[in-house]
Design a protein around this motif. Structure first.
Motif, mmCIF file in Angstrom:
data_model
loop_
_atom_site.group_PDB
_atom_site.id
_atom_site.type_symbol
_atom_site.label_atom_id
_atom_site.label_comp_id
_atom_site.label_asym_id
_atom_site.label_seq_id
_atom_site.Cartn_x
_atom_site.Cartn_y
_atom_site.Cartn_z
ATOM 1 N N UNK A 69 106.176 45.759 31.229
ATOM 2 C CA UNK A 69 106.991 44.993 32.178
ATOM 3 C C UNK A 69 106.161 44.497 33.363
ATOM 4 N N UNK A 70 104.839 44.679 33.293
ATOM 5 C CA UNK A 70 103.927 44.276 34.379
ATOM 6 C C UNK A 70 104.333 44.926 35.703
ATOM 7 N N UNK A 71 104.689 46.207 35.642
ATOM 8 C CA UNK A 71 105.101 46.955 36.826
ATOM 9 C C UNK A 71 104.312 48.260 36.921
ATOM 10 N N UNK A 72 103.017 48.195 36.679
ATOM 11 C CA UNK A 72 102.170 49.383 36.680
ATOM 12 C C UNK A 72 102.316 50.123 38.007
ATOM 13 N N UNK A 73 102.443 51.443 37.935
ATOM 14 C CA UNK A 73 102.555 52.271 39.130
ATOM 15 C C UNK A 73 101.696 53.520 38.916
ATOM 16 N N UNK B 207 113.641 49.466 29.224
ATOM 17 C CA UNK B 207 113.592 48.927 27.862
ATOM 18 C C UNK B 207 114.745 47.951 27.626
ATOM 19 N N UNK B 208 115.932 48.312 28.099
ATOM 20 C CA UNK B 208 117.101 47.443 27.941
ATOM 21 C C UNK B 208 116.873 46.126 28.676
ATOM 22 N N UNK B 209 116.296 46.214 29.869
ATOM 23 C CA UNK B 209 116.028 45.016 30.652
ATOM 24 C C UNK B 209 115.034 44.096 29.950
#
Length: 170
Positions: free
Chosen positions: A86-90, A44-46
């Motif tokens: 963040x478009x980092x689905x895992x 979230x911070x990123x």
């Protein structure tokens, strides 16, 4: 309807080795929750813009305060949403977290009963899942190891972000 299959009885203390392994496994669930909170915070911070207003920052802090008190299920959902934004689905990681959540519910809420085949963590979940098979110390260790491995995978999410202390991890 509650599943009460045995007659009421006194509490039976678990054998010390099984109780110790159960305690270590439950502690691993707590560690996983801590890693989820840290990863959510870092992700979230990123995602915050470089120039953030005081109002936006205050809103973000309030969201992070809610993360601190979330349950495991809510943390998993929040991580999934944060990764999607963040478009980092895992999906693999989220699936594994769901499986661990199920074991956490069983091991933290079961009533343990001795049987001739071992100790049964008698549990009926709200989703209809029933656990009524004996568990051995080795099975608890496998769940603990799986939980700690998943906690490390979650930690790597935060460590791989710019500005983190650990830098990218493999």
């Amino acid at each position: 309807m509650a599943r009460l299959t045995a007659a009421p009885s006194v509490w039976h203390p678990l054998p010390d080795p099984l109780a110790a392994e159960l305690g270590r496994t439950i502690a691993a669930f707590g560690h996983l929750e801590d890693m989820l909170k840290r990863a959510i915070f870092a992700l979230e911070r990123d995602g915050l813009p470089g120039e953030i207003t005081e109002r936006e920052f205050s809103a973000w802090l309030r969201r992070m305060e809610h993360v601190e008190t979330d349950s495991l299920g809510n943390l998993i959902e929040r991580l999934d949403q944060t990764l999607r934004r963040a478009a980092r689905v895992d999906a693999g990681l989220i699936g594994e977290l769901g499986a661990i959540k199920n074991w956490r519910n069983v091991l933290c809420h079961a009533a343990w009963h001795p049987t001739p085949d071992g100790w049964v963590p008698a549990f009926s979940g709200s989703n209809g899942a029933v656990v009524d098979s004996p568990m051995q110390q080795g099975e608890l260790q496998q769940i603990r190891d799986r939980t700690l491995g998943t906690a490390r995978a979650v930690a790597r999410l935060a460590e791989g972000l710019p500005g983190s202390d650990g830098g990218p991890s493999d």
